[in-house]
Design a protein around this motif. Structure first.
Motif, short mmCIF file in Angstrom:
data_model
loop_
_atom_site.label_atom_id
_atom_site.label_comp_id
_atom_site.label_asym_id
_atom_site.label_seq_id
_atom_site.Cartn_x
_atom_site.Cartn_y
_atom_site.Cartn_z
N PHE A 146 28.48 -31.57 21.10
CA PHE A 146 27.28 -31.91 20.72
C PHE A 146 26.32 -30.88 20.50
O PHE A 146 26.47 -29.72 21.36
CB PHE A 146 26.79 -32.50 22.01
N ALA A 147 25.88 -30.64 19.42
CA ALA A 147 24.88 -29.45 18.92
C ALA A 147 23.61 -30.14 18.62
O ALA A 147 23.38 -31.31 18.00
CB ALA A 147 25.65 -28.72 17.65
N VAL A 148 22.71 -29.36 18.92
CA VAL A 148 21.22 -29.66 18.73
C VAL A 148 20.69 -28.61 17.77
O VAL A 148 20.68 -27.39 17.94
CB VAL A 148 20.51 -29.81 19.95
N LEU A 149 20.08 -29.13 16.66
CA LEU A 149 19.43 -28.42 15.70
C LEU A 149 18.03 -28.71 15.75
O LEU A 149 17.70 -29.85 15.95
CB LEU A 149 19.61 -28.43 14.30
N ALA A 150 17.03 -27.81 16.03
CA ALA A 150 15.56 -27.99 16.22
C ALA A 150 14.62 -26.94 15.78
O ALA A 150 14.89 -25.81 15.17
CB ALA A 150 15.30 -28.20 17.62
N ARG A 151 13.58 -27.38 15.58
CA ARG A 151 12.57 -26.61 14.77
C ARG A 151 11.09 -27.36 15.47
O ARG A 151 10.92 -28.46 15.82
CB ARG A 151 12.61 -26.62 13.37
N PRO A 152 9.91 -26.65 15.15
CA PRO A 152 9.68 -25.24 14.67
C PRO A 152 9.87 -24.19 16.07
O PRO A 152 10.05 -24.70 16.96
CB PRO A 152 8.26 -25.35 14.48
N PRO A 153 9.92 -22.81 15.56
CA PRO A 153 10.43 -22.03 16.52
C PRO A 153 9.74 -22.04 17.77
O PRO A 153 10.13 -21.74 18.86
CB PRO A 153 10.38 -20.65 15.70
N ASN A 154 8.36 -22.22 17.63
CA ASN A 154 7.47 -22.25 18.85
C ASN A 154 7.86 -23.26 19.65
O ASN A 154 7.63 -23.23 21.09
CB ASN A 154 6.04 -22.03 18.61
N ALA A 155 8.23 -24.54 19.08
CA ALA A 155 8.58 -25.61 20.08
C ALA A 155 9.90 -25.32 20.73
O ALA A 155 10.04 -25.58 22.10
CB ALA A 155 8.46 -26.92 19.29
N VAL A 156 10.74 -24.80 20.04
CA VAL A 156 12.20 -24.49 20.47
C VAL A 156 11.95 -23.26 21.57
O VAL A 156 12.52 -23.41 22.98
CB VAL A 156 12.98 -23.85 19.50
N ALA A 157 11.01 -22.20 21.59
CA ALA A 157 10.68 -21.39 22.36
C ALA A 157 10.12 -22.14 23.74
O ALA A 157 10.41 -21.56 24.79
CB ALA A 157 9.83 -20.12 22.07
N GLU A 158 9.16 -22.90 23.76
CA GLU A 158 8.58 -23.57 24.83
C GLU A 158 9.61 -24.42 25.30
O GLU A 158 9.75 -24.59 26.60
CB GLU A 158 7.43 -24.37 24.43
N LEU A 159 10.56 -25.07 24.55
CA LEU A 159 11.68 -25.88 25.43
C LEU A 159 12.48 -24.99 26.21
O LEU A 159 13.02 -25.37 27.39
CB LEU A 159 12.50 -26.53 24.29
N LYS A 160 12.72 -23.69 25.54
CA LYS A 160 13.53 -22.88 26.37
C LYS A 160 12.85 -22.39 27.86
O LYS A 160 13.72 -22.56 28.76
CB LYS A 160 13.86 -21.69 25.51
#
Length: 185
Positions: A146-160
């Motif tokens: 199960f791989a998740v590809l996501a964008r934009p970078p600022n949303a991915v950083a907030e998710l992290k």
């Protein structure tokens, strides 16, 4: 643009349209279809607040390979294991809440490969993430990758950031439990 067709399994006569906009899956076997059904049930439950993904854990667990590999969008290292996958998925469902929505979905003819396009809000951050879940099922119909590809970078950083707060303590507890089990049987 060509709109997505409602997928009809020609060999099985199964209609996949109740899972949303699905393209493919014409020859999906019963095991893969059941995993798709349970996966969508888990996602729907996150919207309804009547049942949590944790409560569906046992049913969902039956459709995840023991050595499932999860590739998060937030960092390079993959997680291996069914229990780890379930912890991460339950935490991400808490972060996304009712905002998580699948849009277009591509299913290989045999039903063993999925690409599920999604959007979701990241907690109360006013950021929206968009991405694709790329899912691989084994011959038994269980999720093996199960791989998740996501964008934009600022949303991915907030998710992290939000996932570190939720998932880290739960994963540490799981690892401690697994270590104790190995030591004491």
């Amino acid at each position: 643009t060509v709109p997505f067709a409602r997928s009809q399994c020609t060999d099985t006569g199964r209609d996949l349209s109740h899972f949303g906009n699905i393209l493919g899956g014409e020859k999906i076997n019963q095991e893969c279809l059941e995993t798709l059904r349970v996966w969508h049930k888990a996602v729907s439950s996150a919207h309804s607040s009547t049942v949590s993904i944790n409560e569906l854990g046992e049913e969902l667990s039956n459709h995840i390979n023991e050595k499932c590999v999860f590739h998060p969008p937030t960092y390079f290292k993959a997680w291996e294991g069914r229990d780890e996958f379930l912890v991460i998925i339950s935490c991400v469902s808490e972060v996304f809440g009712k905002s998580f929505t699948y849009h277009r979905q591509w299913i290989s003819p045999d039903g063993k490969d999925w690409a599920l396009e999604f959007t979701a809000n990241i907690g109360n951050s006013n950021l929206t993430i968009s991405g694709i879940d790329v899912v691989k099922l084994g011959d038994d119909g269980k999720i093996i990758d199960f791989a998740v590809l996501a964008r934009p970078p600022n949303a991915v950083a907030e998710l992290k950031s939000q996932m570190m707060k939720k998932a880290t303590p739960k994963l540490m507890k799981l690892k401690a439990k697994q270590a104790a089990s190995k030591l004491f049987g």
